[in-house]
Design an enzyme around this catalytic site. Structure first.
Site, PDB file in Angstrom:
ATOM      1  N   HIS A   1     -28.651 -43.758 -36.384  1.00  0.00           N
ATOM      2  CA  HIS A   1     -28.762 -45.347 -36.021  1.00  0.00           C
ATOM      3  C   HIS A   1     -28.968 -45.315 -34.529  1.00  0.00           C
ATOM      4  O   HIS A   1     -29.614 -46.388 -33.837  1.00  0.00           O
ATOM      5  CB  HIS A   1     -27.748 -46.443 -36.288  1.00  0.00           C
TER       6      HIS A   1
ATOM      7  N   ASP B   1     -31.177 -47.501 -26.557  1.00  0.00           N
ATOM      8  CA  ASP B   1     -30.873 -48.246 -27.559  1.00  0.00           C
ATOM      9  C   ASP B   1     -31.569 -47.427 -28.974  1.00  0.00           C
ATOM     10  O   ASP B   1     -32.855 -47.305 -28.632  1.00  0.00           O
ATOM     11  CB  ASP B   1     -31.054 -49.632 -27.465  1.00  0.00           C
TER      12      ASP B   1
HETATM   13  C1  GDG Z   1     -26.687 -49.588 -33.582  1.00  0.00           C
HETATM   14  C2  GDG Z   1     -27.594 -49.074 -32.595  1.00  0.00           C
HETATM   15  C3  GDG Z   1     -29.369 -50.473 -33.914  1.00  0.00           C
HETATM   16  C4  GDG Z   1     -24.188 -59.483 -31.636  1.00  0.00           C
HETATM   17  N1  GDG Z   1     -23.356 -60.500 -31.077  1.00  0.00           N
HETATM   18  C5  GDG Z   1     -22.872 -61.377 -32.285  1.00  0.00           C
HETATM   19  C6  GDG Z   1     -23.525 -60.811 -33.297  1.00  0.00           C
HETATM   20  N2  GDG Z   1     -24.109 -59.782 -32.997  1.00  0.00           N
HETATM   21  C7  GDG Z   1     -24.908 -58.787 -33.724  1.00  0.00           C
HETATM   22  C8  GDG Z   1     -26.382 -58.800 -33.565  1.00  0.00           C
HETATM   23  C9  GDG Z   1     -26.897 -57.669 -34.068  1.00  0.00           C
HETATM   24  C10 GDG Z   1     -25.944 -56.695 -33.946  1.00  0.00           C
HETATM   25  O1  GDG Z   1     -25.034 -57.559 -33.608  1.00  0.00           O
HETATM   26  C11 GDG Z   1     -26.024 -55.749 -32.866  1.00  0.00           C
HETATM   27  O2  GDG Z   1     -27.069 -54.887 -33.150  1.00  0.00           O
HETATM   28  P1  GDG Z   1     -27.820 -54.008 -32.245  1.00  0.00           P
HETATM   29  O3  GDG Z   1     -28.916 -53.453 -32.848  1.00  0.00           O
HETATM   30  O4  GDG Z   1     -28.360 -54.832 -31.035  1.00  0.00           O
HETATM   31  O5  GDG Z   1     -26.732 -53.048 -31.620  1.00  0.00           O
HETATM   32  P2  GDG Z   1     -25.694 -51.736 -32.147  1.00  0.00           P
HETATM   33  O6  GDG Z   1     -24.361 -52.688 -32.631  1.00  0.00           O
HETATM   34  O7  GDG Z   1     -25.195 -51.070 -30.967  1.00  0.00           O
HETATM   35  O8  GDG Z   1     -26.249 -51.245 -33.285  1.00  0.00           O
HETATM   36  C12 GDG Z   1     -28.982 -50.107 -32.581  1.00  0.00           C
HETATM   37  C13 GDG Z   1     -28.519 -50.572 -34.799  1.00  0.00           C
HETATM   38  O9  GDG Z   1     -27.183 -49.912 -34.699  1.00  0.00           O
HETATM   39  C14 GDG Z   1     -28.986 -50.677 -36.286  1.00  0.00           C
HETATM   40  O10 GDG Z   1     -29.369 -49.327 -36.622  1.00  0.00           O
HETATM   41  O11 GDG Z   1     -30.516 -51.293 -33.622  1.00  0.00           O
HETATM   42  O12 GDG Z   1     -29.721 -49.420 -31.409  1.00  0.00           O
HETATM   43  O13 GDG Z   1     -26.947 -48.947 -31.254  1.00  0.00           O
HETATM   44  O14 GDG Z   1     -27.334 -57.847 -35.383  1.00  0.00           O
HETATM   45  O15 GDG Z   1     -26.740 -60.234 -34.273  1.00  0.00           O
HETATM   46  N3  GDG Z   1     -23.325 -61.181 -34.582  1.00  0.00           N
HETATM   47  C15 GDG Z   1     -22.838 -62.489 -34.481  1.00  0.00           C
HETATM   48  N4  GDG Z   1     -22.062 -63.124 -33.522  1.00  0.00           N
HETATM   49  C16 GDG Z   1     -22.021 -62.506 -32.275  1.00  0.00           C
HETATM   50  O16 GDG Z   1     -21.656 -63.028 -31.577  1.00  0.00           O
HETATM   51  N5  GDG Z   1     -22.639 -63.199 -35.811  1.00  0.00           N
END
Ligand code: GDG
Length: 762
Positions: A168, A375
């Site tokens: 990921h 990322d």
């Molecule tokens: C890894 C990789 C890759 C955030 N704040 C809240 C909340 N979130 C949710 C977002 C989003 C998720 O968390 C964050 O996802 P990301 O993709 O931005 O980042 P990572 O957690 O680092 O994930 C990344 C991912 O895996 C998938 O393959 O894209 O690059 O690092 O969904 O919405 N959700 C809620 N409240 C919040 O305050 N409900």
């Protein structure tokens, strides 16, 4: 018992167990994997294997009972990890070593043998659970950097299992990955899978480089060949479950919040930023850029607001606690510098917000600002686009997020560039409405098309073909059945495609010693003498050698240097397979090879007419193998952008034209011939696999000796191969009298005649 279960293996289960008063309870796990797989999981009889999140405590029996019910009712199988192991494996190696390293921040990496041992131990526990629950036919899908050793640990015990791995987060450049003392173990761990998939082609490419430079294994664009099997590589960008955001967006509650915000009389322009509090997400950089916007463009004072949601994460790790302080201070500074009694430039929510609230925040923000320093993908960018459906919000996106590869209509920023980022935000806030709408519409279409279920389906499709194509142990040492040879003997038109070294004669310590045996010469003569049998010798050797040994055999085609040049049997003229032969490059490449020959006593350089080779058969084996991978990596860089390639073969590294291969040489010769009724190809190494691959399915392909192969049959050694050729050379019942090979005559004639024949000769 179902035969096609999907077994999802991730650090966390979809539920975590926690203590509430005197009882154990279930709570949803953070992370989007469950949602991403939910739409397809139901159809696939999915099982989950992961950590349930809590350690044995009081009332162990109660905890076990709850976990057992998860397993029974939901197919969630918990992996037990003691608290101290979690700390060293999860906070330690996974998040203090691998996370910063794979994101390309070597300065933030902690190297520590203790945490590595814990990582190995934890991975072993996951693998044990998988093996314990395995049913033949299962598809095992392992997720992410926490579990990089799992594919190999499972493969060792279940050689036939179908195993896929998805990373990921990014994969860094080989220079950075090499820092890890455990680099080799990690790569080998991943290569236990049938398919290793990444978010982007760039990550995939960096992984290939690391495999080449660290393991010395050459990779194809989408494949790593391990000898007994191969591993497929793919770039499969993850998506979001668009339907779920649409559903939230449509809910009455969210709609009324959105309406109230949009219609507020003193509404500010808003910018939304949502991140885990992690130092890869670029939160301090973003705050500085926002401060710069306010410093340089006072027209925005009192008119714009940045809403930064930052969800606390991994707080036991000191680096994260420090980041939390830095961000709080910066928010204080920006607000302190610009806030007025009625306006706060930054609203900082250092907590998780409810999904409904998050949806409303995305939907009502004029700008979505996604600015990670690096990322894997970044789902927030896609979520913002999905929640703007029908609106005209502008996405400002870091070029270092995987999502930037897909979301071309976003305004791209370099998050390190404070002035550039401030300008980009100004541009987003002032962009004309029609342009905003066009961009959003294009982004929305793409995010919807490449959603999470589509991603998961694509992964499983790739995994299916990877598992099918990856096993190439090939046939046993049995040779073709007698009746097939009988048919071959009787066929009217025949073609033979024969490799020389290792196939007709045994490999000798020095290439010059591998002279043709009387048996080999005799069978070539007999076969080639038959007018309706076309015989081609396809070798890696130089034309001078082939000419010296075989030049006088009537009717024999010769292809030298893997098909760079070909000699027809009538005119006996050598012609290039492609035009534009040039050997000038050797002047630049020779010194590189000479340097390696100096370093490995016993090794030597072979100079061919159109190629160079460094042989290390006589060098100390370990040193030779080590230098060979270094040389290949170096040559890859040196030859980039040319039509030359560096290939490692059996104790040799060779530089030659990338377009030259025995398969194409055979096809070029074959083009002008009548369609053969019987066709046989013989070979012993990788260069012959090109031949096996390109000939029609009906060809009888024969591998001499061990190793993975596409060939249909195998014989143990050159003697056995010659015995087969001898049988095929026996007197033939239906030979037509005096038939001169047409092709040979055509090729021997003028260039015009050659082109009339439809062949590809220049
Ligand atoms: C890894 C990789 C890759 C955030 N704040 C809240 C909340 N979130 C949710 C977002 C989003 C998720 O968390 C964050 O996802 P990301 O993709 O931005 O980042 P990572 O957690 O680092 O994930 C990344 C991912 O895996 C998938 O393959 O894209 O690059 O690092 O969904 O919405 N959700 C809620 N409240 C919040 O305050 N409900």
């Amino acid at each position: 018992m179902s035969s096609q279960r999907l077994v999802v293996v991730a650090n966390r289960l979809p539920l975590r167990i926690r203590r509430s008063g005197a009882a154990w309870q279930a709570a949803p796990s953070p992370g989007g994997l469950v949602a991403a797989l939910a739409p397809i999981a139901a159809d696939l009889d999915a099982q989950w294997i992961g950590w349930a999140g809590a350690n044995p405590g009081p009332d162990e029996a109660g905890r076990r009972a709850l976990l057992d019910s998860w397993e029974r009712d939901r197919g969630f199988i918990a992996v037990d990890l003691p608290a101290d192991l979690v700390e060293r494996y999860y906070d330690g190696y996974a998040n203090s070593t691998l996370w910063p390293l794979l994101h390309g921040f070597p300065g933030r990496v902690r190297l520590d043998r203790e945490t590595w041992l814990a990582y190995r131990d934890a991975n072993q526990r996951f693998a044990d659970r998988i093996v314990e629950r395995y049913q033949p036919g299962d598809r095992i899908w392992v997720h992410d950097y926490h579990l990089a050793l799992v594919p190999q640990l499972v493969r060792e015990r279940l050689p036939d299992a179908t195993i896929g791995f998805f990373l990921h987060i990014p994969f860094p450049s080989a220079e950075i990955f090499k820092i890890l003392p455990e680099r080799e173990r990690l790569l080998r761990g991943l290569l236990g899978a049938d398919l290793v998939a990444f978010q982007t082609h760039a990550h995939l490419h960096d992984f290939r480089r690391a495999v080449l430079e660290i393991l010395g294994l050459e990779t194809g664009m989408d494949r790593v060949d391990l000898g007994d099997r191969s591993v497929a590589l793919a770039a499969l960008p993850i998506g979001i479950v668009v339907g779920e955001w649409e559903r939230r967006l449509a809910s009455r509650k969210v709609q009324s919040v959105i309406r109230a915000r949009r219609e507020a009389p003193d509404r500010l322009r808003t910018i939304i930023a949502v991140d885990r509090l992690d130092d890869t997400k670029g939160i301090p950089e973003r705050l500085r850029a926002f401060r710069q916007l306010l410093r340089t463009r006072p027209e925005w004072h009192g008119r714009v607001q940045l809403v930064q949601v930052a969800v606390p994460s991994r707080e036991r790790i000191p680096r994260y606690a420090e980041l939390r302080r830095t961000v709080s201070e910066l928010v204080g500074e920006v607000n302190g510098e610009f806030a007025t009694a009625d306006w706060n430039p930054v609203v900082y929510l250092r907590r998780s917000v409810e999904p409904a609230e998050l949806t409303a925040l995305y939907a009502t923000a004029d700008v979505g600002w996604v600015a990670p320093l690096r990322d894997g993908m970044n789902l927030v960018a896609k979520e913002y686009v999905a929640c703007q459906a029908g609106e005209s919000g502008v996405l400002v996106l870091s070029e270092f997020a995987g999502a930037a590869q897909e979301l071309g209509e976003a305004i791209r920023v370099n998050p390190y560039d404070v002035d550039g980022s401030a300008d980009a935000i100004h541009r987003a806030l002032t962009m004309p409405e029609p342009e905003r709408r066009d961009r959003e519409a294009a982004l929305l279409a793409r995010v919807t098309r490449n959603d999470a279920p589509a991603w998961a389906r694509r992964f499983l499709d790739e995994l299916r073909s990877a598992a099918r194509d990856g096993r190439r142990d090939g046939p046993p040492n049995a040779g073709p059945p007698s009746e097939l040879l009988e048919r071959g003997r009787a066929a009217a038109e025949r073609a033979f495609w024969l490799d020389y070294d290792g196939s007709l004669v045994a490999i000798a310590p020095r290439p010059a010693d591998a002279v043709p045996t009387p048996a080999a010469l005799a069978v070539l003569r007999r076969l080639a003498a038959d007018p309706s049998t076309h015989v081609a010798l396809l070798s890696g050797r130089a034309r001078s050698e082939l000419e010296r040994w075989f030049g006088e055999i009537p009717g024999l085609w010769l292809a030298a240097e893997h098909g760079v040049v070909i000699r027809d049997p009538i005119g006996r003229e050598w012609r290039p397979l492609h035009g534009g032969l040039d050997a000038q490059w050797k002047v630049a490449v020779r010194p590189t090879l000479e340097h390696f020959a100096d370093r490995a006593p016993g090794s030597s350089i072979e100079e061919k007419e159109f190629g160079l080779a460094w042989h290390y058969r006589l060098a100390e084996p370990e040193l030779g193998a080590f230098l060979a991978s270094e040389l290949v990596a170096l040559l890859h860089r040196q030859l980039a952008g040319t039509d030359l390639v560096a290939l490692s073969g059996r104790k040799v590294v060779e530089v030659r034209f990338g377009w030259a291969n025995k398969g194409d040489a055979a096809l070029a010769i074959r083009e002008g011939m009548p369609e053969p009724e019987f066709e046989l190809a013989l070979g012993d190494d990788r260069t012959d696999e090109d031949l096996f691959e390109r000939l029609p399915e009906t060809a009888l392909t024969l591998r001499v000796g061990s190793g993975p192969t596409r060939a249909r049959y195998r014989v143990p050694d050159p003697a056995a191969a010659i015995a087969i050729l001898d049988r095929l050379a026996e007197t033939r019942p239906s030979v037509k009298p005096m038939r001169v090979p047409d092709v040979a005559r055509q090729l021997a004639g003028s260039g015009a005649a050659a082109s009339r024949s439809g062949s590809r000769w220049p």
